[in-house]
Write an enzyme that holds these catalytic residues in place. Structure first.
Site, PDB file in Angstrom:
ATOM      1  N   ARG A 148      23.259 -16.696   8.368  1.00 34.80           N
ATOM      2  CA  ARG A 148      22.743 -18.002   8.821  1.00 34.80           C
ATOM      3  C   ARG A 148      23.914 -18.982   8.802  1.00 34.80           C
ATOM      4  O   ARG A 148      24.472 -19.247   7.744  1.00 34.80           O
ATOM      5  CB  ARG A 148      21.628 -18.446   7.861  1.00 34.80           C
ATOM      6  N   LYS A 193      28.818 -24.320   2.440  1.00 39.54           N
ATOM      7  CA  LYS A 193      28.245 -24.678   1.135  1.00 39.54           C
ATOM      8  C   LYS A 193      29.307 -25.107   0.133  1.00 39.54           C
ATOM      9  O   LYS A 193      30.481 -24.794   0.267  1.00 39.54           O
ATOM     10  CB  LYS A 193      27.381 -23.534   0.623  1.00 39.54           C
TER      11      LYS A 193
HETATM   12  N1  HH2 Z   1      20.365 -22.712   3.206  1.00 32.93           N
HETATM   13  C1  HH2 Z   1      19.931 -23.900   3.627  1.00 32.93           C
HETATM   14  C2  HH2 Z   1      18.679 -24.033   4.250  1.00 32.93           C
HETATM   15  N2  HH2 Z   1      17.916 -22.955   4.495  1.00 32.93           N
HETATM   16  N3  HH2 Z   1      17.589 -20.629   4.386  1.00 32.93           N
HETATM   17  C3  HH2 Z   1      18.015 -19.416   3.997  1.00 32.93           C
HETATM   18  N4  HH2 Z   1      17.263 -18.337   4.234  1.00 32.93           N
HETATM   19  N5  HH2 Z   1      19.208 -19.246   3.352  1.00 32.93           N
HETATM   20  C4  HH2 Z   1      20.021 -20.294   3.062  1.00 32.93           C
HETATM   21  O1  HH2 Z   1      21.105 -20.083   2.446  1.00 32.93           O
HETATM   22  C5  HH2 Z   1      19.600 -21.603   3.453  1.00 32.93           C
HETATM   23  C6  HH2 Z   1      18.355 -21.729   4.125  1.00 32.93           C
HETATM   24  C7  HH2 Z   1      20.778 -25.103   3.409  1.00 32.93           C
HETATM   25  O2  HH2 Z   1      21.589 -25.353   4.549  1.00 32.93           O
HETATM   26  P1  HH2 Z   1      21.247 -26.436   5.681  1.00 32.93           P
HETATM   27  O3  HH2 Z   1      19.991 -26.092   6.379  1.00 32.93           O
HETATM   28  O4  HH2 Z   1      22.430 -26.611   6.560  1.00 32.93           O
HETATM   29  O5  HH2 Z   1      21.118 -27.782   4.886  1.00 32.93           O
HETATM   30  P2  HH2 Z   1      19.878 -28.713   4.540  1.00 32.93           P
HETATM   31  O6  HH2 Z   1      18.946 -27.909   3.701  1.00 32.93           O
HETATM   32  O7  HH2 Z   1      20.500 -29.871   3.834  1.00 32.93           O
HETATM   33  O8  HH2 Z   1      19.214 -29.090   5.835  1.00 32.93           O
END
Ligand code: HH2
Length: 291
Positions: free
Chosen positions: A269, A235
C-alpha cells in the site's frame, strides 16, 4: 503465547477473492495506491480532499499502473480525531462511485461498520480496516456480504492514544496471535479464508524498533496462511532511519516496499505508485528474489 497456524489447509495462500476480481498474488505483487479524501492525513492531507481532485488523482494512479485503489475518508495518524460515519461517507461516496468505473478493484479504508455497509451496498471490492473489523457488527456484515475482500490489520487502541500502547514481550508473536485470532473469528462467522489478507500494521501502536523487528521477521507471519499486505509508505519509522521529513521519504518508501516484498509481502500500500511499480518491475526482472 501460541504461534500462528494455518486457518485451513484447503485455502490457496496466493488468491485474494474480492467482490468483482479474483486477484492472483502468486503471479506478481500488487500495488495498492492510497487515495486520502481527507484534510489531515499524515503525508497527503488536503491534497485531494474534495471529490473532483480525488477522482483526478485516482485517474493519475491508473496511468501510473496502480492495481488497487484504496480510498480513505478518515485519517488514522497518531492523535487523529474520529469522524462520524455520515461525515466520513460524505467524503467517500462520490469518489468511490467514480472509482468503481475504473476497471480496477476498489478498496475502502474504514473502521466503521456503517461506512462499510454503505460501501458494500455500492459494490466495493475490498474493505481495508486498520482495526481488523472490531467495530460492532462488522464481522457479521462482512460474513453477510459473501464476496468482498478484507484486509485485517494489527493495531492497539485508537489512533488518538495508540503510541502509548507499545508494551510487547515479543511484537512478532503478539501481532501473529492477534491476526490469527481475528481471522479465526471471521472464518467462524462464515467468511472464506480466500477473502482475507493480513497486515502487521507498520507504524500502528509500535515503536521504531518494534516496526523494524517486525519487518526483519516478517516471514514468520506467513505461517498464518494468508497473503500479507503491508503499508510502509512515508511512515515515521522511515523518517527515523533516514532523518528525512515526510515529504522526502520517496526513496525510503520504495526501498521498504521492495524489502517487504522480498520478505514475503504480496500487496504493498503506497502513495508513490509510479516509483513503486518501476521498482517491482526490476525486482521481478531479477527473478523475484526472496530473502
Ligand atoms: N496505513 C495507513 C492507513 N491505512 N491500511 C493498511 N492496511 N495498512 C497500513 O499500513 C495503513 C492503512 C496510514 O497511512 P495514510 O492513509 O497515508 O495516512 P492517514 O491514516 O493519516 O490518512
Amino acid at each position: 503465547m501460541t504461534s500462528a497456524s494455518s486457518p485451513s489447509s484447503s485455502s490457496s495462500p496466493s488468491i485474494w477473492t474480492t467482490t468483482r476480481f479474483d486477484l492472483d498474488l502468486a503471479e506478481r505483487p500488487l500495488v495498492m495506491g492510497v487515495v486520502n479524501v481527507t484534510p489531515d492525513s499524515f503525508s497527503d492531507g488536503g491534497q485531494h480532499d474534495d471529490a473532483p481532485r480525488a477522482i483526478d488523482f485516482c485517474e493519475r494512479l491508473l496511468g501510473e499502473g496502480v492495481d488497487i485503489l484504496d480510498i480513505g475518508g478518515e485519517s488514522t495518524r497518531p492523535g487523529a480525531p474520529r469522524l462520524d460515519a455520515d461525515e466520513e461517507w460524505r467524503r467517500l461516496e462520490p469518489v468511490v462511485r467514480a472509482a468503481l468505473n475504473f476497471g480496477v478493484p476498489v478498496s475502502v479504508d474504514t473502521c466503521k461498520t456503517e461506512v462499510m455497509r454503505r460501501a458494500l451496498d455500492l459494490g466495493v471490492d475490498i474493505i481495508n480496516d486498520v482495526q481488523a473489523l472490531r467495530d460492532e457488527g462488522a464481522e457479521a456484515l462482512l460474513a453477510e456480504h459473501g464476496s468482498a475482500g478484507i484486509c485485517l490489520m494489527h493495531m492497539r487502541g485508537q489512533p488518538a492514544g495508540m503510541q502509548q500502547l507499545t508494551d510487547y514481550e515479543d511484537v512478532v508473536l503478539e501481532v501473529a496471535d492477534f491476526l490469527g485470532e481475528r481471522m479465526r473469528r471471521l472464518i467462524e462467522a462464515g467468511v472464506v479464508p480466500e477473502r482475507i489478507t493480513l497486515d502487521p500494521g507498520y507504524g500502528f501502536a509500535k515503536t521504531v524498533e518494534q516496526n523494524l523487528e517486525l519487518q526483519r521477521r516478517q516471514r514468520e507471519l506467513l505461517s498464518l496462511g494468508r497473503p500479507l499486505l503491508i503499508g510502509w509508505s512515508r511512515k515515521s519509522t522511515l523518517g527515523a532511519v533516514t532523518g528525512r521529513s515526510v515529504d522526502e521519504r520517496l526513496h525510503a518508501s520504495v526501498a521498504a516496499a521492495v524489502t517487504a516484498v522480498t520478505l514475503g509481502a504480496r500487496v504493498v500500500r503506497v502513495h508513490d505508485v509510479a516509483a513503486t511499480v518501476d521498482a517491482l518491475k526490476v525486482w521481478r526482472a531479477f527473478g523475484a528474489p526472496e530473502a
